[in-house]
Design an enzyme around this catalytic site. Structure first.
Site, short mmCIF file in Angstrom:
data_model
loop_
_atom_site.label_atom_id
_atom_site.label_comp_id
_atom_site.label_asym_id
_atom_site.label_seq_id
_atom_site.Cartn_x
_atom_site.Cartn_y
_atom_site.Cartn_z
N ASP A 192 0.80 -1.22 0.00
CA ASP A 192 0.00 0.00 0.00
C ASP A 192 0.84 1.27 0.00
O ASP A 192 0.41 2.32 0.44
CB ASP A 192 -0.89 -0.01 1.25
N GLU B 31 -0.58 -8.95 -1.56
CA GLU B 31 -1.12 -8.42 -0.29
C GLU B 31 -2.35 -7.54 -0.57
O GLU B 31 -2.48 -6.42 -0.07
CB GLU B 31 -0.08 -7.64 0.51
N GLU C 241 -2.00 4.96 3.42
CA GLU C 241 -1.96 3.57 2.94
C GLU C 241 -3.34 2.97 2.65
O GLU C 241 -3.51 2.23 1.69
CB GLU C 241 -1.20 2.69 3.94
N HIS D 298 6.56 4.53 13.18
CA HIS D 298 6.83 5.41 12.05
C HIS D 298 5.58 5.85 11.28
O HIS D 298 5.70 6.49 10.23
CB HIS D 298 7.78 4.73 11.06
N ARG E 246 2.62 7.81 9.70
CA ARG E 246 2.39 9.24 9.45
C ARG E 246 1.23 9.80 10.26
O ARG E 246 1.28 10.94 10.69
CB ARG E 246 2.09 9.46 7.96
N HIS F 14 13.35 4.80 12.45
CA HIS F 14 13.09 4.99 11.02
C HIS F 14 13.78 6.29 10.55
O HIS F 14 13.76 7.28 11.28
CB HIS F 14 11.58 5.08 10.80
C1 UD1 Z 1 6.57 4.50 3.65
C2 UD1 Z 1 5.21 3.87 3.41
C3 UD1 Z 1 4.74 3.10 4.63
C4 UD1 Z 1 5.77 2.08 5.04
C5 UD1 Z 1 7.10 2.75 5.23
C6 UD1 Z 1 8.09 1.65 5.47
C7 UD1 Z 1 3.93 5.28 1.94
C8 UD1 Z 1 2.78 6.20 1.81
N1 UD1 Z 1 4.22 4.88 3.15
O1 UD1 Z 1 6.47 5.44 4.72
O2 UD1 Z 1 3.53 2.42 4.33
O3 UD1 Z 1 5.35 1.50 6.25
O4 UD1 Z 1 7.46 3.49 4.06
O5 UD1 Z 1 9.22 2.06 6.10
O6 UD1 Z 1 4.53 4.95 0.96
N2 UD1 Z 1 14.34 8.08 4.40
C9 UD1 Z 1 15.70 8.02 4.27
N3 UD1 Z 1 16.25 6.84 3.84
C10 UD1 Z 1 15.50 5.75 3.53
C11 UD1 Z 1 14.11 5.82 3.70
C12 UD1 Z 1 13.55 7.00 4.12
O7 UD1 Z 1 16.42 8.97 4.52
O8 UD1 Z 1 16.05 4.73 3.13
C13 UD1 Z 1 13.75 9.36 4.87
C14 UD1 Z 1 13.71 10.42 3.77
O9 UD1 Z 1 13.92 11.68 4.34
C15 UD1 Z 1 12.27 10.32 3.29
C16 UD1 Z 1 11.56 9.99 4.59
O10 UD1 Z 1 12.42 9.12 5.30
O11 UD1 Z 1 11.85 11.53 2.70
C17 UD1 Z 1 10.21 9.36 4.47
O12 UD1 Z 1 10.21 8.29 3.55
P1 UD1 Z 1 8.80 7.85 2.90
O13 UD1 Z 1 9.00 6.84 1.85
O14 UD1 Z 1 8.08 9.08 2.52
O15 UD1 Z 1 8.16 7.10 4.11
P2 UD1 Z 1 6.67 7.01 4.57
O16 UD1 Z 1 5.75 7.55 3.52
O17 UD1 Z 1 6.56 7.61 5.89
N1 UDP Z 2 12.63 -4.30 9.74
C1 UDP Z 2 14.01 -4.42 9.54
N2 UDP Z 2 14.86 -3.60 10.24
C2 UDP Z 2 14.42 -2.68 11.12
C3 UDP Z 2 13.01 -2.55 11.32
C4 UDP Z 2 12.16 -3.36 10.60
O1 UDP Z 2 14.46 -5.25 8.77
O2 UDP Z 2 15.24 -1.98 11.73
C5 UDP Z 2 11.73 -5.16 8.96
C6 UDP Z 2 10.67 -5.91 9.76
O3 UDP Z 2 11.14 -7.19 10.16
C7 UDP Z 2 9.52 -6.01 8.77
C8 UDP Z 2 9.66 -4.78 7.92
O4 UDP Z 2 10.98 -4.29 8.13
O5 UDP Z 2 9.69 -7.13 7.93
C9 UDP Z 2 8.64 -3.77 8.28
O6 UDP Z 2 8.89 -2.58 7.62
P1 UDP Z 2 8.26 -1.21 8.06
O7 UDP Z 2 7.92 -1.25 9.49
O8 UDP Z 2 9.20 -0.17 7.56
O9 UDP Z 2 6.97 -1.11 7.15
P2 UDP Z 2 5.46 -1.63 7.34
O10 UDP Z 2 5.49 -3.08 7.57
O11 UDP Z 2 4.86 -0.85 8.46
O12 UDP Z 2 4.82 -1.23 6.05
#
Ligand code: UD1
Ligand code: UDP
Length: 370
Positions: free
Chosen positions: A97, A119, A133, A208, A210, A241
């Site tokens: 999602d 999923e 999501e 994490h 939003r 995160h």
């Molecule tokens: C997104 C997903 C959420 C998922 C999460 C997993 C959407 C709408 N949401 O969250 O469902 O649970 O990812 O973790 O797509 N950033 C880094 N390095 C990274 C990743 C992120 O620096 O490797 C920072 C960046 O500043 C980025 C911010 O985190 O702009 C947010 O990343 P984003 O993909 O927007 O995360 P979410 O939307 O919160």
């Molecule tokens: N996870 C990981 N390292 C971490 C935290 C989470 O490998 O430090 C794994 C966790 O086991 C799970 C997945 O990341 O499989 C979950 O991702 P996240 O919580 O980012 O996203 P969500 O499941 O909420 O979409």
């Protein structure tokens, strides 16, 4: 003639949950499988793809600091248009999602390419929770023609929306395939700081979402700080995160010796850490699915869940208020926590094989021999 499948992944959970599907598809004949990383997440995605030995064929490199979902969606849809025109896949496979999954589904729709959703059918029935999501998965399911529902409940949600019934498959969640794969890889953790954690009275926390950003997330972090003061002998580990808003909220816990703020862990290390925990505290979707296999009770820090199968089976939905979290942490640390179920309701480790078989049958039906 082989059918061309394009798998699109953008974030940590998509990489983890699509890795078993990619591996299962690559074991079958008659399918060409290409992987496109949107890199909505950069470091998190790269780390996960590496852990599973996946090298993307195409990388859109989308991540920007402080990106908004709206921006990522626009960039993803736009960047995928020429990729689809060039690759001409028969099917685009998306998972979950995220913004990347919706962007890829929309781009495929624009290009007239069929979409398969791994999923599918998860619903809270509240468009604001989780945000964005819940909206994303409803939109992705409307665009899709093949739906891989992890549970019977998810398949029922799809049918209630008038989707299927042809094309809906109940497969289990591929997160469990990935988890069982990780559990078969023992050995010391790569991250040395994990070895220094105590063997007992350990809680793993990830936050994490939003919809909790701001006061709710600050209150949750405060509650963890208060629990660490109130419950001596316990250690609280938080892989934080990289979202700047999460990092900022977590900063209020700095300096508390019982709270370990650490960088996100590689998947194998994180599974090892969860195995050692007494219980888990999370708003993550994937961790809720993994908990029953690891036999860990889990406090779900959300107001609504799309994974009702966990409730009463080792999982407790407690909302996102700090006061409630502190009460529950105190109770759980004092031993009043539920027992995990004997069987994981989310999957049995064979989801990816079921998905690959269904896709192979779809490809055979769609592309008869010349
Ligand atoms: C997104 C997903 C959420 C998922 C999460 C997993 C959407 C709408 N949401 O969250 O469902 O649970 O990812 O973790 O797509 N950033 C880094 N390095 C990274 C990743 C992120 O620096 O490797 C920072 C960046 O500043 C980025 C911010 O985190 O702009 C947010 O990343 P984003 O993909 O927007 O995360 P979410 O939307 O919160
Ligand atoms: N996870 C990981 N390292 C971490 C935290 C989470 O490998 O430090 C794994 C966790 O086991 C799970 C997945 O990341 O499989 C979950 O991702 P996240 O919580 O980012 O996203 P969500 O499941 O909420 O979409």
């Amino acid at each position: 003639m082989s059918a061309k499948l394009l798998v699109v992944a953008g974030t940590r959970p998509e990489a983890i949950k699509l890795a078993p599907v990619i591996a299962a598809l690559r074991r079958l004949k008659g399918l060409s499988v290409r992987v496109c990383a949107t890199a909505q997440h950069r470091e998190l995605l790269d780390g996960m793809l590496d852990a599973f030995g996946i090298r993307p064929d195409i990388d859109l490199d989308l991540m920007r600091p402080r990106q908004s979902p709206g921006e990522v969606l626009r960039r993803c849809r736009k960047a995928l248009a020429p990729v689809l025109a060039r690759e001409r896949p028969d099917l685009v496979i998306v998972q979950g999602d995220t913004t990347s999954a919706l962007g890829a589904a929309l781009a495929a729709k624009d290009a007239g390419v069929c979409v398969a959703h791994v999923e599918a059918g998860l619903r809270t029935h509240d468009p604001r929770q989780p945000f964005p999501e819940e909206r994303n998965r409803v939109r992705i399911d409307r665009i899709s023609r093949l739906w891989f529902a992890p549970t019977i409940g998810a398949a029922r949600n799809l049918r209630r929306e008038g989707l299927g019934p042809d094309g809906i498959f109940v497969t289990g969640n591929t997160s469990i395939d990935a988890l069982l794969w990780a559990l078969r890889r023992p050995g010391p953790p790569e991250n040395r700081s994990l070895a220094r954690l105590p063997q007992k009275r350990l809680v793993v926390v990830t936050l994490h979402r939003r919809e909790s950003f701001g006061r709710a997330l600050d209150g949750l972090m405060r509650a963890i700080g208060q629990a660490s003061a109130r419950l001596p002998g316990w250690t609280w580990v938080l892989p934080v995160h990289p979202n700047p808003r999460v990092r900022r909220a977590a900063r209020r816990l700095a300096g508390r010796s019982a709270v370990k703020l650490i960088a996100p862990l590689g998947y194998l290390d994180f599974v090892k850490l969860m195995k050692r925990a007494d219980f888990l505290v999370t708003d993550s979707g994937g961790i809720q699915e993994e908990a029953p296999t690891l036999k860990k009770p889990v406090l779900v820090v959300r107001n609504k869940t799309e994974r009702p199968e966990l409730l009463g089976r080792g999982g407790k939905l407690i909302g996102n208020s700090g006061a409630r979290l502190l009460r529950e942490l105190t109770r759980w640390a004092r031993g009043r926590r539920p027992k995990p179920p004997a069987r994981n309701p989310f999957g049995d480790g064979r989801a990816a094989r079921r998905i690959a078989r269904a896709l192979s049958a779809w490809a055979r039906a769609k592309r008869p021999r010349p």
